[in-house]
Motif scaffolding. Structure first.
Motif, PDB file in Angstrom:
ATOM      1  N   VAL A 155     -14.924  -2.410  -0.908  1.00  0.00           N
ATOM      2  CA  VAL A 155     -14.089  -2.943   0.285  1.00  0.00           C
ATOM      3  C   VAL A 155     -12.943  -2.287   0.260  1.00  0.00           C
ATOM      4  N   ASP A 156     -12.030  -2.394  -0.870  1.00  0.00           N
ATOM      5  CA  ASP A 156     -10.653  -1.975  -0.456  1.00  0.00           C
ATOM      6  C   ASP A 156     -10.625  -0.554  -0.623  1.00  0.00           C
ATOM      7  N   PRO A 157     -11.149   0.295  -1.428  1.00  0.00           N
ATOM      8  CA  PRO A 157     -11.348   1.800  -1.189  1.00  0.00           C
ATOM      9  C   PRO A 157     -11.850   2.127  -0.095  1.00  0.00           C
ATOM     10  N   LEU A 158     -12.513   1.498   0.564  1.00  0.00           N
ATOM     11  CA  LEU A 158     -12.992   2.122   1.907  1.00  0.00           C
ATOM     12  C   LEU A 158     -12.121   1.677   3.197  1.00  0.00           C
ATOM     13  N   THR A 159     -11.093   0.804   2.881  1.00  0.00           N
ATOM     14  CA  THR A 159     -10.466   0.315   3.899  1.00  0.00           C
ATOM     15  C   THR A 159      -9.308   1.512   4.260  1.00  0.00           C
ATOM     16  N   VAL A 160      -8.929   1.734   5.382  1.00  0.00           N
ATOM     17  CA  VAL A 160      -7.816   2.567   5.602  1.00  0.00           C
ATOM     18  C   VAL A 160      -6.461   1.655   6.320  1.00  0.00           C
ATOM     19  N   LYS A 161      -5.455   1.918   5.792  1.00  0.00           N
ATOM     20  CA  LYS A 161      -4.016   1.098   6.319  1.00  0.00           C
ATOM     21  C   LYS A 161      -3.052   2.173   6.586  1.00  0.00           C
ATOM     22  N   GLU A 162      -2.273   1.750   7.689  1.00  0.00           N
ATOM     23  CA  GLU A 162      -1.117   2.359   7.870  1.00  0.00           C
ATOM     24  C   GLU A 162       0.080   1.613   7.976  1.00  0.00           C
ATOM     25  N   CYS A 163       1.233   2.347   7.564  1.00  0.00           N
ATOM     26  CA  CYS A 163       2.503   1.638   7.498  1.00  0.00           C
ATOM     27  C   CYS A 163       3.110   1.519   8.788  1.00  0.00           C
ATOM     28  N   ALA A 164       3.098   0.292   9.483  1.00  0.00           N
ATOM     29  CA  ALA A 164       3.768   0.227  10.926  1.00  0.00           C
ATOM     30  C   ALA A 164       5.134  -0.213  10.651  1.00  0.00           C
ATOM     31  N   GLY A 165       6.138   0.607  11.447  1.00  0.00           N
ATOM     32  CA  GLY A 165       7.588   0.175  11.683  1.00  0.00           C
ATOM     33  C   GLY A 165       8.456   0.679  10.423  1.00  0.00           C
ATOM     34  N   ALA A 166       7.809   1.552   9.765  1.00  0.00           N
ATOM     35  CA  ALA A 166       8.588   2.377   8.727  1.00  0.00           C
ATOM     36  C   ALA A 166       8.305   3.761   8.605  1.00  0.00           C
ATOM     37  N   ARG A 167       9.118   4.813   8.761  1.00  0.00           N
ATOM     38  CA  ARG A 167       8.432   6.137   8.803  1.00  0.00           C
ATOM     39  C   ARG A 167       8.381   6.602   7.223  1.00  0.00           C
ATOM     40  N   GLU A 168       7.548   7.528   6.941  1.00  0.00           N
ATOM     41  CA  GLU A 168       7.285   8.275   5.900  1.00  0.00           C
ATOM     42  C   GLU A 168       6.733   7.146   4.878  1.00  0.00           C
ATOM     43  N   GLN A 169       6.204   6.268   5.216  1.00  0.00           N
ATOM     44  CA  GLN A 169       5.803   5.037   4.217  1.00  0.00           C
ATOM     45  C   GLN A 169       4.010   5.204   4.546  1.00  0.00           C
ATOM     46  N   THR A 170       3.256   4.959   3.315  1.00  0.00           N
ATOM     47  CA  THR A 170       1.892   4.616   3.446  1.00  0.00           C
ATOM     48  C   THR A 170       1.659   3.349   2.739  1.00  0.00           C
ATOM     49  N   CYS A 171       0.205   2.998   2.987  1.00  0.00           N
ATOM     50  CA  CYS A 171      -0.100   1.740   2.520  1.00  0.00           C
ATOM     51  C   CYS A 171      -1.468   1.925   1.592  1.00  0.00           C
ATOM     52  N   GLY A 172      -1.470   3.187   0.877  1.00  0.00           N
ATOM     53  CA  GLY A 172      -2.719   3.426   0.149  1.00  0.00           C
ATOM     54  C   GLY A 172      -2.911   2.745  -0.885  1.00  0.00           C
ATOM     55  N   THR A 173      -1.895   2.399  -1.634  1.00  0.00           N
ATOM     56  CA  THR A 173      -1.796   1.558  -3.068  1.00  0.00           C
ATOM     57  C   THR A 173      -1.130   0.334  -2.950  1.00  0.00           C
ATOM     58  N   THR A 174      -1.229  -0.445  -3.878  1.00  0.00           N
ATOM     59  CA  THR A 174      -0.375  -1.707  -3.696  1.00  0.00           C
ATOM     60  C   THR A 174       0.925  -1.614  -3.886  1.00  0.00           C
ATOM     61  N   GLY A 175       1.394  -0.362  -4.778  1.00  0.00           N
ATOM     62  CA  GLY A 175       2.925   0.004  -4.947  1.00  0.00           C
ATOM     63  C   GLY A 175       3.392   0.717  -3.494  1.00  0.00           C
ATOM     64  N   ALA A 176       2.444   1.402  -2.866  1.00  0.00           N
ATOM     65  CA  ALA A 176       2.716   1.955  -1.607  1.00  0.00           C
ATOM     66  C   ALA A 176       3.029   0.825  -0.449  1.00  0.00           C
ATOM     67  N   ALA A 177       2.367  -0.150  -0.464  1.00  0.00           N
ATOM     68  CA  ALA A 177       2.278  -1.328   0.289  1.00  0.00           C
ATOM     69  C   ALA A 177       3.664  -2.098   0.090  1.00  0.00           C
ATOM     70  N   GLU A 178       4.087  -2.185  -1.233  1.00  0.00           N
ATOM     71  CA  GLU A 178       5.310  -2.994  -1.417  1.00  0.00           C
ATOM     72  C   GLU A 178       6.709  -2.182  -0.939  1.00  0.00           C
ATOM     73  N   LEU A 179       6.564  -0.768  -1.075  1.00  0.00           N
ATOM     74  CA  LEU A 179       7.664   0.191  -0.572  1.00  0.00           C
ATOM     75  C   LEU A 179       7.567   0.059   0.922  1.00  0.00           C
ATOM     76  N   CYS A 180       6.529  -0.061   1.437  1.00  0.00           N
ATOM     77  CA  CYS A 180       6.410  -0.239   3.281  1.00  0.00           C
ATOM     78  C   CYS A 180       7.100  -1.490   3.509  1.00  0.00           C
ATOM     79  N   THR A 181       6.892  -2.661   2.932  1.00  0.00           N
ATOM     80  CA  THR A 181       7.239  -3.956   3.079  1.00  0.00           C
ATOM     81  C   THR A 181       8.891  -3.993   2.996  1.00  0.00           C
ATOM     82  N   LYS A 182       9.357  -3.552   1.959  1.00  0.00           N
ATOM     83  CA  LYS A 182      10.873  -3.245   1.710  1.00  0.00           C
ATOM     84  C   LYS A 182      11.295  -2.368   2.771  1.00  0.00           C
ATOM     85  N   ALA A 183      10.777  -1.401   3.215  1.00  0.00           N
ATOM     86  CA  ALA A 183      11.516  -0.547   4.144  1.00  0.00           C
ATOM     87  C   ALA A 183      11.285  -1.126   5.557  1.00  0.00           C
TER      88      ALA A 183
END
Length: 543
Positions: free
Chosen positions: A465-493
């Motif tokens: 389920v998680d690998p097939l799910t596609v997420k985007e980072c809304a509200g922060a440029r040049e950030q992604t949500c492909g991994t747990t670490g990337a999602a945390e960076l998106c939130t911090k931004a």
């Protein structure tokens, strides 16, 4: 639909080496050697019926009421850890656990499907002075009770404190895997004891105690626990003054049932004696290696090998619907206790369905029912996906309207009809082809493979389920949500991860396509197994 309400197809297995004839009162001796390919005349099976069965005089049900009630209690206790294990995924989902974590936890449900691997040991190794079945039952239940009491002091920490520390899924999985392993071992011992605890004319009550007791135990450990653990349910229906927590916690529940296990086990150890006249001889309990050799020889038979390969892949098409749908509903805001309570009105249906379906599977071609029910169950997978998509659209501030729960209940009922049609058909086929000379071992092997055919696709479905799910980072440029670490960076931004494509829907479509592919290409071959002669399924036994 979820660990709480989806029926476990054949979740309990009869142990290796046990007769399936309702009048037998002892376990079958492991055969010395089995050469598969030729069957023996059916009349020879009569010689295997136990002579000891007639040693005891005719006894009415009332004379053995105490033994029947004891079996009922033991099966209820067995259902408690099963129900608790089924409730944990819903608790994890309410704590925003990932589907990868859910996939890892799903290994908890495997021991009951794998107990064939150690059942011969439980049947053959014991302390004669203490009793063949009590040698395993008493220590197993003591360990379960002590383990429950210990875990009552740790489980809150393992589930997370809700203040930044999430659930420890690895520790929870190991803990409940051990619970299920011990419960499966207890099941082997109780099943074996039931055949000797009751007299020949009353041994049929053992299956009633089994089904009623385990169902009641699962209900207590799952439905009742989730209801009493829910603050909203208790405040709405059971309290006059609202409280921030439910009436019980998982810690309280574990401590209470741990104490019940210890008290019950002590009473059984001190007060209940095994029937000495039915204690098996040395020859009847030796031959563990012969039992494993027999299992291997059965699997090597061409017809059995074909059946195993086909049934291991037959349920791939249902995996997303069965394993993920209930968790998705919780994710969309459906209270987990409400989802669990949907199992209650299904109980009468689950009792009636096997009786009705057995009329169509009792003939020479039970797999026809399996084949006919399969496309309807596959289409229900798409209906479940639509139900998940529809759920947030009907949610309001007070929860969900009554008509929504009616739709969910009807969907679940239709799912149960197709599930039981396939399950009863497989059980009927397994009983039909199993060699009566080694019926217990043979049928347990076929049922084990059938269960594994449902377990591994569910685990894989949760993991994907998680690998097939596609997420985007809304509200922060040049950030992604492909991994747990990337999602945390998106939130911090200053952004937030938004799901643009839910892997559950992708998986649901893929599973249905794979399921219909199996139905079209392999389904006819599966049905043709019914046309195999009896000699293709029977083993030749030599001493």
């Amino acid at each position: 639909m979820s660990p709480a309400i989806a029926a476990k197809e054949g979740g309990r297995q009869r142990r290796a080496g046990s007769h399936h004839h309702c009048l037998d009162v002892r376990s079958e001796a492991p055969p010395a050697l089995a050469l598969c390919g030729d069957g023996l005349p059916g009349g020879e099976a009569e010689a295997l019926l136990p002579a000891e069965a007639g040693l005891r005089g005719s006894r009415g049900c009332r004379a053995e009421l105490g033994s029947i009630l004891l079996l009922l209690v033991l099966y209820v206790l067995q259902g408690i850890p099963l129900g608790l294990a089924g409730s944990v995924p819903l608790i994890l989902q309410s704590k925003s656990a990932s589907y990868t974590d859910q996939a890892f936890f799903s290994f908890v449900f495997w021991p009951f499907s794998l107990k064939l691997l150690w059942a011969p040991l439980v049947d053959a190794v014991y302390l004669r002075g203490f009793g063949r079945r009590k040698s395993w039952l008493v220590p197993t239940q003591y360990v379960l009770g002590l383990f429950m009491i210990y875990m009552s002091t740790q489980v809150d920490m393992l589930l997370g404190d809700g203040e930044g520390r999430g659930p420890d899924v690895v520790a929870l999985t190991v803990t409940f895997f051990l619970f299920e392993f011990l419960a499966a071992t207890q099941d082997i011992a109780v099943d074996g004891w039931a055949l000797t605890m009751l007299s020949r004319e009353n041994v049929g009550y053992a299956s009633t105690c089994n089904s009623v007791g385990q169902t009641a135990g699962y209900f207590l450990g799952n439905v009742l626990f989730l209801a009493l653990e829910s603050a909203s349910f208790c405040n709405k229906y059971l309290r006059f003054q609202p409280q921030p927590q439910g009436i019980v916690t998982l810690s309280d529940f574990l401590f209470f049932w741990g104490a019940v296990f210890l008290i019950t086990t002590t009473l059984v150890a001190l007060l209940k004696k095994e029937n000495k006249e039915l204690t098996p001889t040395k020859e009847e309990t030796k031959g563990i290696t012969d039992t494993y050799r027999l299992l291997f020889s059965i699997i090597k038979m061409p017809a059995v090998l074909t059946f195993c390969l086909l049934i291991l892949t037959a349920k791939v098409g249902f995996s997303a619907a069965d394993a993920v749908t209930g968790l998705k509903l919780v994710e969309e805001g459906v209270p987990k206790e409400h989802l669990a309570l949907l199992a209650v009105p299904m109980v009468p249906l689950q009792i009636i369905l096997p009786l009705i379906i057995s009329k169509y599977t009792a003939g020479p071609q039970p797999l026809n029912t399996f084949y006919k029910a399969m496309p309807f169950r596959l289409l229900l997978g798409l209906e479940f996906a639509f139900l998940v998509w529809w759920t947030p659209k009907v949610k309001h501030e007070g929860g969900f309207p009554v008509y929504y729960y009616v739709v969910v209940l009807l969907s679940y009922a239709l799912h149960q009809i197709t599930l039981y049609s396939m399950y009863v058909a497989i059980m009927a086929f397994n009983a039909k082809v199993s060699d009566p000379l080694i019926g217990g071992t043979y049928m347990t092997l076929l049922n084990t493979v059938s269960n594994l055919g449902g377990n591994w696709p569910s685990t894989v479905a949760l993991w994907l389920v998680d690998p097939l799910t596609v997420k985007e980072c809304a509200g922060a440029r040049e950030q992604t949500c492909g991994t747990t670490g990337a999602a945390e960076l998106c939130t911090k931004a200053g952004g937030s991860c938004v799901t643009t494509l839910d892997g559950y829907y992708v998986e649901s479509v893929i599973c249905v396509i794979l399921g219909f592919g199996w139905w079209f290409l392999l389904g006819p071959k599966f049905k043709k197994l019914q046309d195999e002669g009896q000699t293709s399924w029977k083993c030749k036994r030599t001493n």
